[in-house]
Enzyme design. Structure first.
Site, mmCIF file in Angstrom:
data_model
loop_
_atom_site.group_PDB
_atom_site.id
_atom_site.type_symbol
_atom_site.label_atom_id
_atom_site.label_comp_id
_atom_site.label_asym_id
_atom_site.label_seq_id
_atom_site.Cartn_x
_atom_site.Cartn_y
_atom_site.Cartn_z
ATOM 1 N N ASP A 21 0.840 -1.200 0.000
ATOM 2 C CA ASP A 21 0.000 0.000 0.000
ATOM 3 C C ASP A 21 0.873 1.247 0.000
ATOM 4 O O ASP A 21 1.744 1.405 0.860
ATOM 5 C CB ASP A 21 -0.913 0.003 1.230
ATOM 6 C CG ASP A 21 -1.849 1.199 1.233
ATOM 7 O OD1 ASP A 21 -2.901 1.122 0.564
ATOM 8 O OD2 ASP A 21 -1.521 2.204 1.889
ATOM 9 N N LYS A 69 -2.612 6.275 -4.004
ATOM 10 C CA LYS A 69 -3.704 7.206 -3.715
ATOM 11 C C LYS A 69 -3.434 8.573 -4.332
ATOM 12 O O LYS A 69 -2.296 9.051 -4.346
ATOM 13 C CB LYS A 69 -3.880 7.354 -2.194
ATOM 14 C CG LYS A 69 -4.040 6.019 -1.474
ATOM 15 C CD LYS A 69 -4.067 6.196 0.025
ATOM 16 C CE LYS A 69 -3.929 4.854 0.724
ATOM 17 N NZ LYS A 69 -2.551 4.319 0.672
#
Length: 377
Positions: free
Chosen positions: A114, A148
């Site tokens: 992530d 993101k």
């Protein structure tokens, strides 16, 4: 009125009942390095308490030339892609640590990493990907990579995504999330509108730059608003979830909408507790019930929290940079908490509070305050 506090500093955003995102007041209380380091060491000592844990390191190899294959369970998303339930978080991963951590994790069997542009380390993480993929033992398609969209980049979605792909040396992203429903603009409305940002993210899927798109730190109300116009539905919502902040209403809401939840900070957020001046919130890993569970299962408290997160119905992305943390967080796949023990950690009498939310009272109070806020319901 709602107040939301988050990040490495305390930032309080006041939103009107019409879900305005105008920032009326911001308090920055930077955590002193000495205090932050003390909390990190305290959490690490608790995590690695030898009286409560035995790491089964024989299942994993950390030798430079060795790779381990681990059968990590996955969740099937609404677009039929499968996301591994345990990943490595890279938030606050510093240069000199995060590159080595990603390499160790991939060799130990992790297949979910992530990332985020806001973390400021994607080019460093990309060096690890580039090195590992070049060796040829693991290919790009073997690893689930999430990143993101940063708040200031809502007006340049494609350029931001392409930069992230370049920095990560990734060719494409498996999942691209809108990091926050905020852009940093001043005014009563978000500019550019969230709808415009989402539509630009949908084009990334159309053009093959990303395979899936989702959102992070959205409330139930904001999720529902997005679903009204989304041509491509979000497959993942990433929010804070751990035993001191179950975020149960949001998790249940997403399940009803067929949206998977990824839990960040599944061990709690020890460094964030230094943000509070008037009191120090309890740390999840110091909780007596969690410690008792660790002794009962002969695991460490971090493993108990990670396993709890999986059984809570989420994927989990704990940050780790040391060998012991990396191995320990993955050594949660061949055992589970008994139903009665999982329920004990859900008991309403327990002091559920998030270090990222400065509120007195339990989860019910938080949910009431967050009714139209960010990252909860």
């Amino acid at each position: 009125m709602q107040r939301v506090c988050g990040g490495t500093f305390r930032a309080c955003y006041i939103a009107s009942s019409r879900q305005s995102t105008q920032v009326l007041k911001v308090h920055r209380q930077i955590t002193p390095p000495s205090q932050r380091r003390s909390l990190q060491l305290q959490a690490r000592a608790t995590y690695l308490d030898s009286s409560a844990a035995t790491l089964n390191v024989n299942k994993y190899s950390m030798a430079a030339e060795d790779y381990t294959t681990v059968n990590t369970p996955t969740a099937t998303l609404s677009n039929d892609l499968r996301i591994p339930l345990v990943g490595l978080g890279t938030w606050r991963g510093e240069e000199g640590q995060v590159e080595k951590a990603v390499e160790m994790a991939l060799k130990a069997g992790y297949r979910h990493i992530d990332c985020a542009a806001a973390y400021g380390n994607e080019n460093i993480v990309g060096k690890a990907f580039g090195s590992i993929f070049k060796e040829g033992r693991i290919s790009r398609k073997d690893v689930w990579i999430t990143s993101k969209l940063n708040n200031p980049d809502h007006g340049r979605v494609r350029e931001a995504c392409q930069q992230t792909i370049k920095d990560l040396q990734a060719e494409y992203l498996d999942l691209y999330l809108m990091h926050w429903p905020l852009t940093g603009n001043k005014g009563k409305e978000v500019e550019p509108p969230i709808k415009d940002t989402w539509q630009e993210m949908e084009k990334l899927v159309d053009d093959g730059l990303v395979k899936s798109i989702g959102i992070s730190n959205f409330s139930c109300k904001k999720i529902d608003a997005l679903l009204e116009y989304a041509r491509i539905k979000p497959v993942v919502v990433q929010v804070e979830v751990h035993p001191y902040f179950r975020n149960q209403k949001l998790v249940d809401h997403c399940k009803a909408k067929n949206i998977h939840v990824t839990a960040y900070s599944p061990l709690g957020t020890p460094p964030s507790s230094a943000m509070f001046k008037d009191h120090q919130p309890d740390l999840v890993m110091n909780d007596p019930v969690v410690k008792e569970m660790a002794k009962k299962y002969n695991k460490n408290v971090g493993q108990i929290c990670v396993r709890w997160g999986i059984q809570h119905g989420t994927s989990v992305i704990p940050k780790a940079t040391s060998k012991d943390h990396i191995l320990g967080n993955l050594d949660v796949l061949d055992w589970e908490l008994k139903p009665e023990d999982y329920e004990v950690m859900l008991a309403p009498a327990r002091p559920f509070q998030s270090p990222n939310v400065h509120l007195a009272g339990g989860e019910q109070s938080q949910n009431a305050v967050y009714q139209e806020g960010l990252g909860s319901c």
